[in-house]
Enzyme design. Sequence first.
Site, mmCIF file in Angstrom:
data_model
loop_
_atom_site.group_PDB
_atom_site.id
_atom_site.type_symbol
_atom_site.label_atom_id
_atom_site.label_comp_id
_atom_site.label_asym_id
_atom_site.label_seq_id
_atom_site.Cartn_x
_atom_site.Cartn_y
_atom_site.Cartn_z
ATOM 1 N N PRO A 47 -3.374 5.424 17.788
ATOM 2 C CA PRO A 47 -3.184 4.849 16.527
ATOM 3 C C PRO A 47 -3.335 5.734 15.417
ATOM 4 O O PRO A 47 -3.370 5.379 14.327
ATOM 5 C CB PRO A 47 -4.519 4.142 16.600
ATOM 6 C CG PRO A 47 -5.606 5.141 17.536
ATOM 7 C CD PRO A 47 -4.585 5.522 18.497
ATOM 8 N N HIS A 84 0.837 -1.263 -0.066
ATOM 9 C CA HIS A 84 0.003 -0.148 -0.090
ATOM 10 C C HIS A 84 0.984 1.138 0.026
ATOM 11 O O HIS A 84 1.740 1.294 0.765
ATOM 12 C CB HIS A 84 -0.832 0.054 1.346
ATOM 13 C CG HIS A 84 -2.157 0.595 0.946
ATOM 14 N ND1 HIS A 84 -2.114 2.045 0.865
ATOM 15 C CD2 HIS A 84 -3.489 0.313 0.703
ATOM 16 C CE1 HIS A 84 -3.551 2.437 0.775
ATOM 17 N NE2 HIS A 84 -4.248 1.473 0.842
ATOM 18 N N TYR A 107 -8.325 9.861 5.146
ATOM 19 C CA TYR A 107 -8.272 10.728 6.309
ATOM 20 C C TYR A 107 -9.360 11.918 5.757
ATOM 21 O O TYR A 107 -9.088 12.776 4.966
ATOM 22 C CB TYR A 107 -7.049 11.328 6.646
ATOM 23 C CG TYR A 107 -5.968 10.475 6.971
ATOM 24 C CD1 TYR A 107 -6.121 9.672 8.182
ATOM 25 C CD2 TYR A 107 -5.130 9.954 5.893
ATOM 26 C CE1 TYR A 107 -5.243 8.555 8.456
ATOM 27 C CE2 TYR A 107 -4.073 9.072 6.419
ATOM 28 C CZ TYR A 107 -4.184 8.256 7.550
ATOM 29 O OH TYR A 107 -3.057 7.530 7.914
ATOM 30 N N TYR A 114 5.883 8.905 7.763
ATOM 31 C CA TYR A 114 4.427 7.942 7.621
ATOM 32 C C TYR A 114 4.692 6.468 7.699
ATOM 33 O O TYR A 114 4.153 5.758 8.434
ATOM 34 C CB TYR A 114 3.716 8.413 6.501
ATOM 35 C CG TYR A 114 2.426 7.794 6.316
ATOM 36 C CD1 TYR A 114 1.312 8.232 7.543
ATOM 37 C CD2 TYR A 114 1.955 7.193 5.488
ATOM 38 C CE1 TYR A 114 0.109 7.640 7.330
ATOM 39 C CE2 TYR A 114 0.651 6.793 5.354
ATOM 40 C CZ TYR A 114 -0.256 7.131 6.174
ATOM 41 O OH TYR A 114 -1.472 6.417 6.219
ATOM 42 N N LYS A 170 1.901 3.206 14.433
ATOM 43 C CA LYS A 170 3.317 3.028 14.958
ATOM 44 C C LYS A 170 3.443 1.678 15.934
ATOM 45 O O LYS A 170 4.591 1.303 16.110
ATOM 46 C CB LYS A 170 3.870 4.163 15.359
ATOM 47 C CG LYS A 170 4.007 5.223 14.403
ATOM 48 C CD LYS A 170 4.764 4.885 13.188
ATOM 49 C CE LYS A 170 4.885 6.254 12.489
ATOM 50 N NZ LYS A 170 5.669 5.801 11.030
#
Length: 388
Positions: free
Chosen positions: A290, A68, A198, A385, A294
Amino acid sequence: MVILGAGPAGLVLGNLLHRGGIDCVVLERAGRAHVQTRARAGFLAANTVRILDRHGLSEGLHRRGLEHSTCEFRTEDGRFRLDYSKLGRGERHTVYPQQELVTDLLTHFLDAGGRIRFETEALDVLGAQCARPAVTVRDADGRPGQWRARYVAGCDGRLGAARRSLPPGAVRHRRRDHGVSWLGLLAEAPPSLDAVGYAVHGRGFAGHMARTAEVTRYYLQWERDSPADTWSEDRIWDELELRMRAEDHGPLHRGPILQRSVVDLQSDVLEPLRHGSLFLAGDAASLISPSAAKGANLAVLEAEILAQALIDDLAHGDPEGLARYSARCLPYIWGAQDFSQWMIRLLHGPSGTDGESLFQNSVRRARIEALRTSRSQQDWFAENYVGV
């Protein structure tokens, strides 16, 4: 060696120690079926995949995981996408549900002759300052027991026996409540977009994260202390579509909601990650929100660092790695905490109309605009990220 907890940290540590010739046992409070089905995070960083590759633990994720590399932001100013595999270090995530990773690690450990005691609850770690600390336990029938070892690895989460056994003043506890709660949802529905989504909305954040071709994880910013079952499924889907602006960008694929839970976005770090013969890893060492996926990645990294240090000490008589365990792990932990907080500020804003709220929301809007338009900002985002 006694390992508390059969999550990613405990099982990676167990596999590496067993392969290194170190006698160890994993004590897990839950039964095997529960361990293999509890849904958790599913985004594995590139470095996590490299660690699993390095130790022969990655066959399942390469066979069933999905690479992804794209995330999409939806705001009042429209939407934009970032292909982070072409930014920063050029790395991708692998989407692989944590319960499948745990099943792989568990199977590998047992097939190699590793020992796990399921339905064995660790109650306390006694004598961590002694040469052979003791772990007191209770089995499924309520019978007490005890395990002794040279070292104990606490991989049993923020509420486990490892943290509870730390005496006052043994470690420094840094913590923060971000004042934000999410309703976490697992839906039996295909992903509605081919990216992590998002959505920033006046009614609150909404998130879309694919898990498999049939299952999708969603998040809704949620009122603190409101029960997870407050809303009906129809109301949840309607709110998801509203916040994700389905009217502008296309409807969501709906389906039965399999799981729902409320997550309060909180962070903490313990320093150091050691008290005598007791070492902490995973959520027992640090809890991270979350917002940036990580937690499991830090757990795997810490398990590898701790495993090598333990092998050096127990097999080769070199204690230096154990002495430096905290110093090696904490920079990664604090770096992840920093990016996690940045994501929280990016995705959430105050709901009021007072001057302070308007100011904060304007800053957040400028931050999103910089992410949309600035290549240097995009490179920074991509590196953090995907990285740990």
